[in-house]
Design a protein around this motif. Structure first.
Motif, PDB file in Angstrom:
ATOM      1  N   GLU A   1     -12.321  -1.993   9.298  1.00 38.33           N
ATOM      2  CA  GLU A   1     -11.875  -1.643  10.756  1.00 38.33           C
ATOM      3  C   GLU A   1     -10.262  -1.334  10.629  1.00 38.33           C
ATOM      4  O   GLU A   1      -9.740  -1.378  10.125  1.00 38.33           O
ATOM      5  CB  GLU A   1     -10.924  -3.249  11.185  1.00 38.33           C
ATOM      6  CG  GLU A   1     -13.140  -3.494  11.823  1.00 38.33           C
ATOM      7  CD  GLU A   1     -13.193  -5.061  12.753  1.00 38.33           C
ATOM      8  OE1 GLU A   1     -11.909  -5.616  12.912  1.00 38.33           O
ATOM      9  OE2 GLU A   1     -14.174  -5.280  12.663  1.00 38.33           O
ATOM     10  N   PRO A   2      -9.777  -0.431  11.679  1.00 38.09           N
ATOM     11  CA  PRO A   2      -8.584  -0.378  11.542  1.00 38.09           C
ATOM     12  C   PRO A   2      -7.358  -1.623  10.290  1.00 38.09           C
ATOM     13  O   PRO A   2      -7.062  -2.509  10.967  1.00 38.09           O
ATOM     14  CB  PRO A   2      -7.735   0.328  13.466  1.00 38.09           C
ATOM     15  CG  PRO A   2      -9.250   0.312  14.182  1.00 38.09           C
ATOM     16  CD  PRO A   2      -9.739  -0.800  13.190  1.00 38.09           C
ATOM     17  N   VAL A   3      -6.302  -1.144  10.028  1.00 41.54           N
ATOM     18  CA  VAL A   3      -5.398  -2.374   9.586  1.00 41.54           C
ATOM     19  C   VAL A   3      -4.088  -1.263   9.644  1.00 41.54           C
ATOM     20  O   VAL A   3      -3.799   0.296  10.245  1.00 41.54           O
ATOM     21  CB  VAL A   3      -4.956  -2.448   8.295  1.00 41.54           C
ATOM     22  CG1 VAL A   3      -6.274  -3.818   8.278  1.00 41.54           C
ATOM     23  CG2 VAL A   3      -5.069  -1.308   7.654  1.00 41.54           C
ATOM     24  N   GLU A   4      -2.278  -1.513   9.648  1.00 43.95           N
ATOM     25  CA  GLU A   4      -1.195  -1.438   9.649  1.00 43.95           C
ATOM     26  C   GLU A   4      -1.506  -0.532   8.146  1.00 43.95           C
ATOM     27  O   GLU A   4      -1.255  -0.728   7.389  1.00 43.95           O
ATOM     28  CB  GLU A   4      -0.255  -2.050   9.810  1.00 43.95           C
ATOM     29  CG  GLU A   4       1.236  -1.404  10.349  1.00 43.95           C
ATOM     30  CD  GLU A   4       1.985  -2.436  10.343  1.00 43.95           C
ATOM     31  OE1 GLU A   4       3.530  -1.767   9.880  1.00 43.95           O
ATOM     32  OE2 GLU A   4       2.004  -3.477  10.995  1.00 43.95           O
ATOM     33  N   PHE A   5      -1.257   0.782   8.211  1.00 42.43           N
ATOM     34  CA  PHE A   5      -0.965   1.861   7.029  1.00 42.43           C
ATOM     35  C   PHE A   5      -0.484   2.898   7.460  1.00 42.43           C
ATOM     36  O   PHE A   5      -0.676   3.823   8.803  1.00 42.43           O
ATOM     37  CB  PHE A   5      -2.392   1.649   6.284  1.00 42.43           C
ATOM     38  CG  PHE A   5      -2.939   2.935   5.553  1.00 42.43           C
ATOM     39  CD1 PHE A   5      -2.330   2.628   4.465  1.00 42.43           C
ATOM     40  CD2 PHE A   5      -3.562   3.907   5.494  1.00 42.43           C
ATOM     41  CE1 PHE A   5      -2.420   3.169   3.373  1.00 42.43           C
ATOM     42  CE2 PHE A   5      -3.520   5.208   4.389  1.00 42.43           C
ATOM     43  CZ  PHE A   5      -2.376   4.260   2.841  1.00 42.43           C
TER      44      PHE A   5
ATOM     45  N   LEU B   1       1.430  -1.227  -0.182  1.00 40.84           N
ATOM     46  CA  LEU B   1      -0.215  -0.391  -0.150  1.00 40.84           C
ATOM     47  C   LEU B   1       0.968   1.163   0.145  1.00 40.84           C
ATOM     48  O   LEU B   1       0.173   1.778  -0.010  1.00 40.84           O
ATOM     49  CB  LEU B   1      -1.172  -0.067   1.106  1.00 40.84           C
ATOM     50  CG  LEU B   1      -1.758  -0.994   0.791  1.00 40.84           C
ATOM     51  CD1 LEU B   1      -2.664  -1.173   2.673  1.00 40.84           C
ATOM     52  CD2 LEU B   1      -2.671  -1.271   0.607  1.00 40.84           C
ATOM     53  N   SER B   2       2.338   1.414  -0.053  1.00 42.50           N
ATOM     54  CA  SER B   2       3.148   2.536  -0.252  1.00 42.50           C
ATOM     55  C   SER B   2       2.925   3.663  -1.730  1.00 42.50           C
ATOM     56  O   SER B   2       2.991   4.635  -1.225  1.00 42.50           O
ATOM     57  CB  SER B   2       4.376   1.504  -0.322  1.00 42.50           C
ATOM     58  OG  SER B   2       4.419   1.046  -1.765  1.00 42.50           O
ATOM     59  N   GLN B   3       1.678   2.590  -1.976  1.00 46.98           N
ATOM     60  CA  GLN B   3       1.510   4.309  -3.678  1.00 46.98           C
ATOM     61  C   GLN B   3       0.218   4.575  -2.967  1.00 46.98           C
ATOM     62  O   GLN B   3      -0.433   5.784  -3.746  1.00 46.98           O
ATOM     63  CB  GLN B   3       1.472   3.263  -4.832  1.00 46.98           C
ATOM     64  CG  GLN B   3       2.560   3.508  -5.108  1.00 46.98           C
ATOM     65  CD  GLN B   3       2.856   2.825  -6.224  1.00 46.98           C
ATOM     66  OE1 GLN B   3       2.293   1.459  -7.253  1.00 46.98           O
ATOM     67  NE2 GLN B   3       4.264   3.996  -7.255  1.00 46.98           N
ATOM     68  N   ILE B   4      -0.365   4.449  -1.882  1.00 41.08           N
ATOM     69  CA  ILE B   4      -1.677   4.659  -1.381  1.00 41.08           C
ATOM     70  C   ILE B   4      -1.653   5.486  -0.501  1.00 41.08           C
ATOM     71  O   ILE B   4      -0.876   5.489   0.412  1.00 41.08           O
ATOM     72  CB  ILE B   4      -2.574   2.877  -0.944  1.00 41.08           C
ATOM     73  CG1 ILE B   4      -3.205   2.569  -1.873  1.00 41.08           C
ATOM     74  CG2 ILE B   4      -4.046   4.004  -0.777  1.00 41.08           C
ATOM     75  CD1 ILE B   4      -3.854   2.863  -3.270  1.00 41.08           C
TER      76      ILE B   4
END
Length: 314
Positions: free
Chosen positions: A219-223, A209-212
């Motif tokens: 629910e929360p995710v690591e981002f 997800l580095s380009q998002i």
């Protein structure tokens, strides 16, 4: 000023968006307002409108929306689609009686803040969706960017879904291409554009997800970017608001303020053009309709009707 008294509230089946929906109409002594809702059982919804809720509202002033919404909540109707539909139809009748737009009726004459509107441009069969978030100076800029993106994407994708987004096999494989496209447009147009992704928590695991910049999950995710969830969490930057789950306009107003008090920004999801007015009146900074809806155009209409409009940033 003439009292605006509710004289009749009716409902009927209509065919809209390739589905049978229910149109709720509020008639006062001087005006008419309506809303169209989607329900699983149209006949049951019509019965709730005409037999359960309408008799409790006849004779009362449509302009006292807080009081009307209280009466709606005190009935035995438990379908929030129906109760919100009536709440919106009454509010529209009230604003029409005063010959002012709905956003001014709900938010006041000096309302000038407009939301950013972002719609999906590329989706796959699993309902994963990519969308640009344009930090523009005007709604027209957002409209023009969507048109430009559609022209470019039409060269690589053939199918458009019912929401107006182009369809691919897997949006995660397309992220680098869309990222590059958006970065090129950012430089050419001198616009700040974020790339958003809507997906599920279990799908996004182990994905790059580095380009998002902005991620919508339940629910929360690591981002590392802006995170939007369905409820308020400590990690949330944004919280989803689905109006037809709220019950009435008044309940949605209190929930939106509750979200803001907790720190995140509320995001209204849905394709009813009334949501454009509700977002403006309640100072919601972000709207997430489908591209095929009329919401973006309605915000554009509001911009043209507003003196010194200002798009809120986040």
């Amino acid at each position: 000023m003439t009292n605006v008294i509710i004289e009749k509230i009716s409902a009927k089946e209509v065919f809209k968006g390739a589905k049978i929906k229910v149109m709720i109409t509020t008639m006062t002594n001087v005006s008419i307002g309506y809303d169209i809702i989607e329900v699983d059982n149209p006949e049951e919804a019509i019965a709730d409108v005409e037999n359960v809720i309408a008799p409790e509202l006849i004779g009362y002033p449509a302009t006292d929306i807080d009081f009307i919404d209280t009466l709606i909540c005190e009935t035995s109707a438990n379908n929030p689609n129906v109760t919100m539909g009536i709440s919106i139809s009454v509010a529209r009748a009230a604003s029409n009686s005063l010959d002012i737009p709905l956003f001014k009726f709900l938010g006041g004459a000096l309302t000038t803040d407009l939301p950013i509107v972002a719609s999906g441009i590329l989706a796959d069969k699993n309902n994963n969706e990519l969308f640009p978030i344009v930090m523009a100076e005007s709604i027209e800029d957002i409209v023009n960017l969507n048109l430009k993106l559609s022209d470019i994407l039409s060269e690589d994708y053939d199918v458009v879904n019912i929401n107006g987004a182009y369809v691919c096999k897997d949006v995660f494989n397309e992220i680098p291409k869309i990222r590059e496209l958006i970065d090129e447009i950012k430089e050419d147009e001198d616009l700040d554009i974020l790339l958003g992704l809507s997906t599920k928590k279990d799908i996004v695991k182990d994905k790059d997800l580095s380009q998002i910049d902005y991620l919508e999950v339940e629910e929360p995710v690591e981002f590392d970017g802006f995170l939007c969830t369905e409820s308020i969490y400590e990690e949330s930057d944004f919280v989803k608001v689905f109006p037809y789950e709220m019950g009435t306009i008044t309940e949605m107003y209190y929930y939106i303020n509750y979200i803001m008090d907790k720190g995140p920004y509320p995001v209204i999801f849905g394709n009813n053009s009334s949501f454009a007015h509700i977002a403006v009146s309640f100072k919601v900074p972000f709207l997430r309709p489908s591209l095929s809806s009329n919401v973006l155009n309605e915000v554009w209409n509001i911009e043209r009707a507003t003196v010194n409009p200002n798009i809120r940033r986040f």
